[in-house]
Scaffold this active site. Structure first.
Site, short mmCIF file in Angstrom:
data_model
loop_
_atom_site.label_atom_id
_atom_site.label_comp_id
_atom_site.label_asym_id
_atom_site.label_seq_id
_atom_site.Cartn_x
_atom_site.Cartn_y
_atom_site.Cartn_z
N ASP A 8 0.50 -1.06 0.40
CA ASP A 8 0.14 0.11 0.00
C ASP A 8 1.00 1.59 -0.06
O ASP A 8 0.08 2.11 1.08
CB ASP A 8 -0.88 -0.13 1.35
CG ASP A 8 -1.94 -1.35 1.07
OD1 ASP A 8 -2.86 -1.22 0.63
OD2 ASP A 8 -1.44 -1.91 1.70
N HIS A 85 -6.60 -0.65 -6.14
CA HIS A 85 -5.65 0.15 -6.59
C HIS A 85 -5.19 0.29 -8.06
O HIS A 85 -5.75 1.41 -9.11
CB HIS A 85 -5.95 0.88 -5.90
CG HIS A 85 -5.82 2.22 -4.60
ND1 HIS A 85 -6.98 3.37 -4.91
CD2 HIS A 85 -7.13 1.43 -3.79
CE1 HIS A 85 -7.18 3.80 -4.01
NE2 HIS A 85 -7.76 2.93 -2.84
N HIS A 207 -4.89 -1.15 5.28
CA HIS A 207 -3.78 0.30 5.45
C HIS A 207 -3.30 0.29 7.20
O HIS A 207 -2.33 1.49 7.65
CB HIS A 207 -4.69 1.79 5.06
CG HIS A 207 -4.13 2.02 3.99
ND1 HIS A 207 -4.21 3.15 3.09
CD2 HIS A 207 -4.16 1.09 3.29
CE1 HIS A 207 -4.26 3.03 2.05
NE2 HIS A 207 -3.94 1.74 2.09
#
Length: 446
Positions: A8, A85, A207
């Protein structure tokens, strides 16, 4: 044997409050790579979301090339998978470009066989499972998949451990999301769906730094290398309607170094901190504006907010108000103030109060609450909606409506009116299939 586990990164991240977030992220990614190399790792794992978008800008690609070239120059291979993403359904992606440049090695299910110094392939139906190989360590994994994919496919059939094996995935796990303050409300799979026997589970997507176990091995989320939103706060402040406040400490950002333990027969993780821009999330209940001003001034002083810090203030109000004064209370230009209008709960004598439960089911309330989050993850909500509100097929004994044939249908002759106005007329039946809001959300009929 030792490796770095990073996830991430979100290169290319941009946010409305701070226009330098892209530089913040790139700086911390470079710091993570440099620290990993200084500790003498044998390889590096990037467990998804290297980029914030599947179509990174040329500037973002340059940042990735510059930092990853540090590992290539040191002779340390980098293995990666695509996250939610940055994954793409196109034939080529930014990851493919980095692989062509010799900067990363992409593992997962691919359409072609790949055989080189660090990658091996094994056939699987009409595709190939491409995995990494460093000495006697095997690195298996795949890109992000949504929840329906896991209903059709069994991870235990796809991934089997082989000696010192690592499984790398970018997924949310139901049990994990319940244990951490996550930006996601639902996970794509459960712990019971993860195959046992691997020596380490390198995960991304959540996260927050988090460790759990599958069998005796560690399943690790290193967390993001930077704070990407106010939900990943350095400090969170909750202020009640009387002006009393509590301060909660957020989790640090960084990455993980994992080292083989002969004694335990697994890779043992150790967290490495990275310095990040400080984020403060402040939420205040409805109160007189004078009291709010005094309390926020105390909060700003106690937190010691600096010029480079990010502050997000959310205030409940009973009617829209001018809250511009709040920005002057914090010595930073990186501040965002949001007001949320709420209704005062009042009870009329002799009348019981009304709650959401009177109109919506628990599942409906959960979905509505998720939709009104600061940054709702629509893709993550889809599985819950499909699971809870799917339309049911009619029962076998339920009569189905059949449309009347259109062709050849004779036009009906008008019926003679009865002698007295209104006499002989039949009341029109209610429309079939009419749906209440609650029934519609549940996918049913009344």
């Amino acid at each position: 044997m030792k490796f770095a586990h990073i996830a991430d990164v979100h290169l290319g991240l941009s946010r409305r409050i701070v226009n330098t977030r892209e530089e913040d992220v790139a700086r911390n990614f470079e710091e993570a790579i440099r620290k990993s190399l200084s500790e003498g790792v044998d390889f590096i794992l990037i467990a998804g979301d290297l980029f914030d978008s599947s179509r990174p800008t040329p500037q973002t690609l340059r940042q990735a090339v510059r930092v990853l070239d540090l590992a290539r120059e040191a002779g340390v291979p980098v293995f990666a998978i695509e996250g939610n993403h940055d994954r793409t359904h196109r034939k080529s992606s930014a990851y493919a470009l980095l692989e062509d440049l010799g900067l990363i090695h992409l593992v997962g299910i691919r359409g072609e066989s790949v055989e080189n110094e660090y990658l091996r392939s094994e056939p699987r139906d009409d595709a190939y499972l491409v995995y990494g190989k460093v000495g006697d360590v095997t690195i298996k994994g795949m890109k992000y998949q949504n929840a329906p994919w896991f209903k059709r496919n069994d991870l235990k059939d796809i991934f089997r451990p082989d000696g010192k094996s690592i499984l790398m995935l970018h997924q949310g796990i139901e049990e994990t999301i319940k244990d951490v303050e996550s930006q996601y409300s639902v996970g794509e799979l459960a712990l019971s769906q993860i195959p046992e026997g691997f020596a380490y589970y390198a995960f991304g997507h959540i996260h927050t730094n988090y460790f759990t176990n599958v069998g005796k091995a560690y399943l690790v989320y290193p967390g993001s290398v930077e704070r990407t939103s106010a939900k990943e706060y350095s400090r969170k402040v909750l202020i009640d309607e009387f002006g009393k406040f509590q301060v909660f400490r957020g989790k640090p950002k960084g990455f993980v170094i994992a080292e083989w333990s002969d004694e335990e027969g697994i890779f043992v993780p150790s967290f490495r901190h990275l310095k990040t821009r400080r984020f403060y999330s402040i939420k205040a209940r409805s109160m007189p504006l004078g009291l709010l001003r005094d309390v926020l001034r105390k909060v700003s002083s106690e937190l010691k907010v600096g010029a480079e810090d990010v502050v997000k203030v959310t205030v409940e109000v009973e009617k829209t108000s001018n809250l511009d004064f709040i920005k002057s209370l914090f010595p930073t230009e990186f501040i965002d103030v949001e007001q949320r209008v709420v209704l005062r709960e009042e009870r009329i004598a002799g009348v019981e109060g009304v709650s959401l439960e009177d109109f919506f089911s628990k599942e409906e309330i959960a979905v509505l609450a998720a939709l009104f989050e600061e940054e709702p993850d629509i893709e993550a909500l889809v599985p819950a909606v499909l699971r809870e509100f799917s339309v049911k097929e009619p029962e076998e004994n339920e009569e189905k409506e059949k449309p009347e044939p259109q062709k050849g249908r004779k036009k009906e002759e008008p019926k003679e009116k009865s002698g007295e106005e209104g006499e002989g007329r039949k009341k029109k039946p209610d429309r079939k299939g009419s749906v209440t809001l609650d029934a519609f959300l549940k996918g049913g009929r009344v």
